[in-house]
Scaffold this active site. Structure first.
Site, PDB file in Angstrom:
ATOM      1  N   LYS A 175      -5.547   5.261  10.231  1.00 16.67           N
ATOM      2  CA  LYS A 175      -4.595   4.441   9.848  1.00 16.67           C
ATOM      3  C   LYS A 175      -5.024   3.634   8.702  1.00 16.67           C
ATOM      4  O   LYS A 175      -6.351   3.241   8.739  1.00 16.67           O
ATOM      5  CB  LYS A 175      -4.317   3.526  10.911  1.00 16.67           C
ATOM      6  CG  LYS A 175      -3.153   2.731  11.432  1.00 16.67           C
ATOM      7  CD  LYS A 175      -3.043   1.986  12.535  1.00 16.67           C
ATOM      8  CE  LYS A 175      -2.485   0.600  12.430  1.00 16.67           C
ATOM      9  NZ  LYS A 175      -0.903   0.670  12.262  1.00 16.67           N
ATOM     10  N   CYS A 209       2.464  -8.575  14.560  1.00 16.22           N
ATOM     11  CA  CYS A 209       3.882  -7.907  14.891  1.00 16.22           C
ATOM     12  C   CYS A 209       4.705  -9.112  14.782  1.00 16.22           C
ATOM     13  O   CYS A 209       5.879  -8.910  14.749  1.00 16.22           O
ATOM     14  CB  CYS A 209       3.594  -7.359  15.965  1.00 16.22           C
ATOM     15  SG  CYS A 209       2.694  -6.049  16.482  1.00 16.22           S
ATOM     16  N   CYS A 266      -3.625  -5.529  20.493  1.00 12.96           N
ATOM     17  CA  CYS A 266      -2.436  -5.128  20.288  1.00 12.96           C
ATOM     18  C   CYS A 266      -2.047  -3.500  19.900  1.00 12.96           C
ATOM     19  O   CYS A 266      -2.989  -3.008  19.176  1.00 12.96           O
ATOM     20  CB  CYS A 266      -1.689  -5.711  18.583  1.00 12.96           C
ATOM     21  SG  CYS A 266      -0.570  -5.064  18.048  1.00 12.96           S
ATOM     22  N   HIS A 276       0.872  -1.221  -0.041  1.00  9.09           N
ATOM     23  CA  HIS A 276      -0.099  -0.079  -0.180  1.00  9.09           C
ATOM     24  C   HIS A 276       1.021   1.111   0.073  1.00  9.09           C
ATOM     25  O   HIS A 276       2.135   1.101  -0.007  1.00  9.09           O
ATOM     26  CB  HIS A 276      -1.118   0.172   1.285  1.00  9.09           C
ATOM     27  CG  HIS A 276      -0.549   0.002   2.547  1.00  9.09           C
ATOM     28  ND1 HIS A 276       0.404   0.973   2.955  1.00  9.09           N
ATOM     29  CD2 HIS A 276      -0.593  -0.878   3.604  1.00  9.09           C
ATOM     30  CE1 HIS A 276       0.890   0.394   4.297  1.00  9.09           C
ATOM     31  NE2 HIS A 276       0.200  -0.583   4.645  1.00  9.09           N
ATOM     32  N   HIS A 336      -1.473  -3.056  16.017  1.00  8.71           N
ATOM     33  CA  HIS A 336      -2.491  -3.484  14.911  1.00  8.71           C
ATOM     34  C   HIS A 336      -3.974  -3.434  15.381  1.00  8.71           C
ATOM     35  O   HIS A 336      -4.659  -3.529  14.632  1.00  8.71           O
ATOM     36  CB  HIS A 336      -2.183  -4.650  14.446  1.00  8.71           C
ATOM     37  CG  HIS A 336      -0.661  -4.895  13.544  1.00  8.71           C
ATOM     38  ND1 HIS A 336       0.214  -5.225  14.273  1.00  8.71           N
ATOM     39  CD2 HIS A 336      -0.523  -4.703  12.753  1.00  8.71           C
ATOM     40  CE1 HIS A 336       1.336  -5.261  13.529  1.00  8.71           C
ATOM     41  NE2 HIS A 336       0.571  -4.949  12.356  1.00  8.71           N
ATOM     42  N   LYS A 395      -7.234  -3.136   5.827  1.00  5.84           N
ATOM     43  CA  LYS A 395      -8.108  -3.752   4.829  1.00  5.84           C
ATOM     44  C   LYS A 395      -9.592  -3.393   5.531  1.00  5.84           C
ATOM     45  O   LYS A 395     -10.527  -3.389   4.622  1.00  5.84           O
ATOM     46  CB  LYS A 395      -7.715  -5.014   4.883  1.00  5.84           C
ATOM     47  CG  LYS A 395      -6.378  -5.284   3.826  1.00  5.84           C
ATOM     48  CD  LYS A 395      -6.659  -5.235   2.779  1.00  5.84           C
ATOM     49  CE  LYS A 395      -5.338  -5.150   1.935  1.00  5.84           C
ATOM     50  NZ  LYS A 395      -5.499  -4.415   0.675  1.00  5.84           N
ATOM     51  N   CYS A 400       1.108 -11.171  19.347  1.00  9.89           N
ATOM     52  CA  CYS A 400       0.206 -10.620  18.213  1.00  9.89           C
ATOM     53  C   CYS A 400       1.066 -11.243  16.978  1.00  9.89           C
ATOM     54  O   CYS A 400       2.159 -11.124  16.593  1.00  9.89           O
ATOM     55  CB  CYS A 400       0.615  -9.001  18.045  1.00  9.89           C
ATOM     56  SG  CYS A 400      -0.176  -8.349  16.614  1.00  9.89           S
ATOM     57  N   HIS A 428       3.834   1.658   2.430  1.00  8.40           N
ATOM     58  CA  HIS A 428       5.064   0.747   2.113  1.00  8.40           C
ATOM     59  C   HIS A 428       5.876   1.617   1.050  1.00  8.40           C
ATOM     60  O   HIS A 428       7.161   1.560   1.169  1.00  8.40           O
ATOM     61  CB  HIS A 428       4.762  -0.692   1.629  1.00  8.40           C
ATOM     62  CG  HIS A 428       3.944  -1.600   2.494  1.00  8.40           C
ATOM     63  ND1 HIS A 428       2.640  -1.905   2.170  1.00  8.40           N
ATOM     64  CD2 HIS A 428       4.114  -1.972   3.898  1.00  8.40           C
ATOM     65  CE1 HIS A 428       2.282  -2.708   3.185  1.00  8.40           C
ATOM     66  NE2 HIS A 428       3.334  -2.813   4.369  1.00  8.40           N
TER      67      HIS A 428
END
Ligand code: ME8
Length: 515
Positions: free
Chosen positions: A298, A133, A147, A20, A150, A301, A130, A23
């Site tokens: 953030k 992670c 987490c 995405h 996330h 998906k 997690c 990155h």
């Protein structure tokens, strides 16, 4: 490859999904820095790759009914394809499933295991894990039971594992960071890391038995290596740790590990300690950038905010994409992507700013001088452009070396703004109406065209295609990549008599659209 080679890396993303724009942000920033150093004539080694072991990837494979190997083989090209479209000039691309890397993981594990201090020992561990992670958390580290990174449920995991004695490295890490004040940037991240270390470090487990998608431990093949231990080692794989000691001695330690803010503890605590345990030097600098958010949130998906880079590249092109993210967001802080800001930035800075400057100057050289660059006869055309460009390039250099990427581009665009204003002041289109002004007209257009040449050199690290196009439209010989700073930034490099051509518009305007 010499001793002075500048070695820069990115984090290697998991291939449990497609890239995405977050990155891609890291990829572009690292490439901008790498290309800038190349433009200074330095030797660069720029490494990126993919993190292909571990539970994250194994679960994605299962969800798609594929074997982990088939899954990662199908995903790695999707990442490389994006890096290709982004013009990322990496020198090596490491996949952690490659034999050369697996050999290095084993070699590193063995070096630590056999270092004579019991830094690796067998123990058992129960904790909250997690999967995203690939890390354990304590109760108080969780946020509302989830987490903290996330915001997803953690799982109670219990394993008999081999542990790395991180607790033994507290003092050495503190001494290292004391001696190297810029080893973690920005300073807010450094402070975070120091307070974690001062709070006391716990040993971490470096093996797993609950799944088998990883590198088996050389001394106990019933365990696979923990994915972070495996992934971090990519940085030394690329440098030749496995099989080329001479090359390794030249490249290691890396100059910069570019990473996101969520993985600082792995890079600034685990990794240096692992290296110390293996008798190797820690990296010179870990640089942690911020996160790209969409609509202030953030990307994820689940709330459908994840944007694939192609969506933007198809509309704006590679150069504009690269420029936007580096110019819009203060590097080191979080930033927000919005279509509106990208359209506005594109039109203001590129279409109207640099693009318009280039097309006006090249069109005038063509119509008033038949596309042959005139000599700079000086009378009446004193310009501050030599001083403006010199000052801007000096600031550009300082900012780039300090990884202040946003003000670095700001300095270059000071040149664009001044050159456009210069044309408005001198009004060459009016000078052209009277042959008595031919000398002044020539001087004005020479100054403007020389400014464009300097801009082509300056923008090459951020907008390689536009720079190359501008360079050839100015009739410059060779490649702009070989026009090294600072020499190529000195005023007067443009040879009168050069044949210019006005090519395609560098940055066609983009209209706002209903999204
Ligand atoms: O952490 N904005 O992989 P990864 C900016 N495999 N950067 C972002 C981002 C966002 N919204 N989301 C992710 C891993 N990143 C490990 C790395 S390195 C030895 C192993 C960044 O796929 C993130 O901070 O979760 C990290 O630097 C990189 O993308 C890969 O993240």
């Amino acid at each position: 490859m010499g001793r002075d080679t500048f070695y820069i890396t990115t984090a290697i993303p998991y291939v449990n999904d497609v890239p995405h724009i977050g990155h891609a942000y890291e990829g572009v920033a690292t490439d901008f820095v790498a290309r800038y150093h190349r433009q200074r004539g330095e030797e660069i080694f720029h490494v990126t790759g993919t993190d292909e072991h571990g539970l994250n990837n194994q679960r994605a494979a299962e969800a798609h009914g594929m074997s982990p190997q088939d899954w990662v083989d199908s995903m790695a090209p999707k990442w490389r394809e994006v890096w290709g479209r982004l013009d990322i000039s990496y020198d090596d691309f490491i996949r952690t499933t490659e034999p050369r890397h697996e050999a290095v993981v084993k070699k590193l594990l063995t070096a630590v295991h056999d270092n004579g201090t019991d830094d690796i020992y067998l123990g058992s561990y129960e904790g909250l894990y997690c999967v995203s992670c690939e890390a354990y958390y304590t109760e108080d580290e969780l946020k509302d039971g989830l987490c903290p990174i996330h915001e997803r449920p953690v799982e109670l995991a219990k394993e008999e594992n081999y542990f790395f004695r991180l607790s033994a490295y507290t003092d050495r890490l503190l001494a290292h960071y004391d001696a190297h004040p810029s080893a973690i940037e920005p300073s807010s991240r450094r402070n975070e890391v120091l307070s974690v270390i001062r709070g006391g470090l716990q040993d971490f487990s470096i093996s797993r038995t609950s799944f088998d998608w990883g590198v088996p431990l050389p001394w106990d093949e019933t365990h696979v290596c923990y994915v972070w231990f495996d992934a971090l080692a990519n940085y030394i794989t690329a440098a030749g740790y496995g099989d080329d000691p001479e090359r390794f001695a030249q490249l290691w330690p890396a100059n910069i590990h570019m990473i996101g803010k969520d993985i600082v503890r792995f890079h600034a605590i685990y990794w240096p300690a692992m290296l110390m345990a293996a008798g190797l030097e820690p990296p010179t600098q870990v640089w942690a950038h911020g996160f790209i958010n969409v609509g202030g949130k953030k990307m994820s998906k689940t709330n459908a905010t994840s944007i694939h880079p192609f969506e933007l590249l198809d509309r704006f092109g590679t150069d504009s994409y690269r420029y936007y993210f580096m110019r819009e967001i203060r590097f080191g802080e979080d930033g927000n992507f919005s279509w509106e800001s990208m359209v506005d930035r594109h039109n203001a800075d590129l279409a109207n700013g640099l693009g318009n400057l280039a097309s006006r100057v090249l069109a005038m050289v063509e119509s008033y001088f038949d596309g042959v660059l005139p000599a700079p006869v000086v009378e009446g055309a004193e310009s501050d452009l030599p001083a403006v460009t010199a000052d801007a390039l000096r600031r550009y250099d300082e900012h780039m070396l300090a990884i202040q990427l946003q003000p670095a581009l700001g300095a270059v665009w000071d040149i664009v703004a001044r050159a456009n204003a210069y044309l408005v002041e001198k009004q060459p289109w009016k000078l052209a109406k009277d042959p008595a002004n031919a000398g002044e007209l020539a001087a004005v257009l020479y100054a403007a065209a020389e400014t464009l040449r300097i801009l082509a050199v300056a923008i090459h690290p951020i907008m390689p295609a536009a720079a190359a196009s501008l360079w050839s439209q100015l009739g410059q010989p060779g490649s702009v990549a070989d026009a090294h700073l600072p020499a190529a930034g000195a005023w007067g490099g443009l040879e009168p008599g050069a044949r210019t051509t006005k090519g395609e518009s560098l940055f066609p305007r983009v209209e706002h659209e209903a999204q």
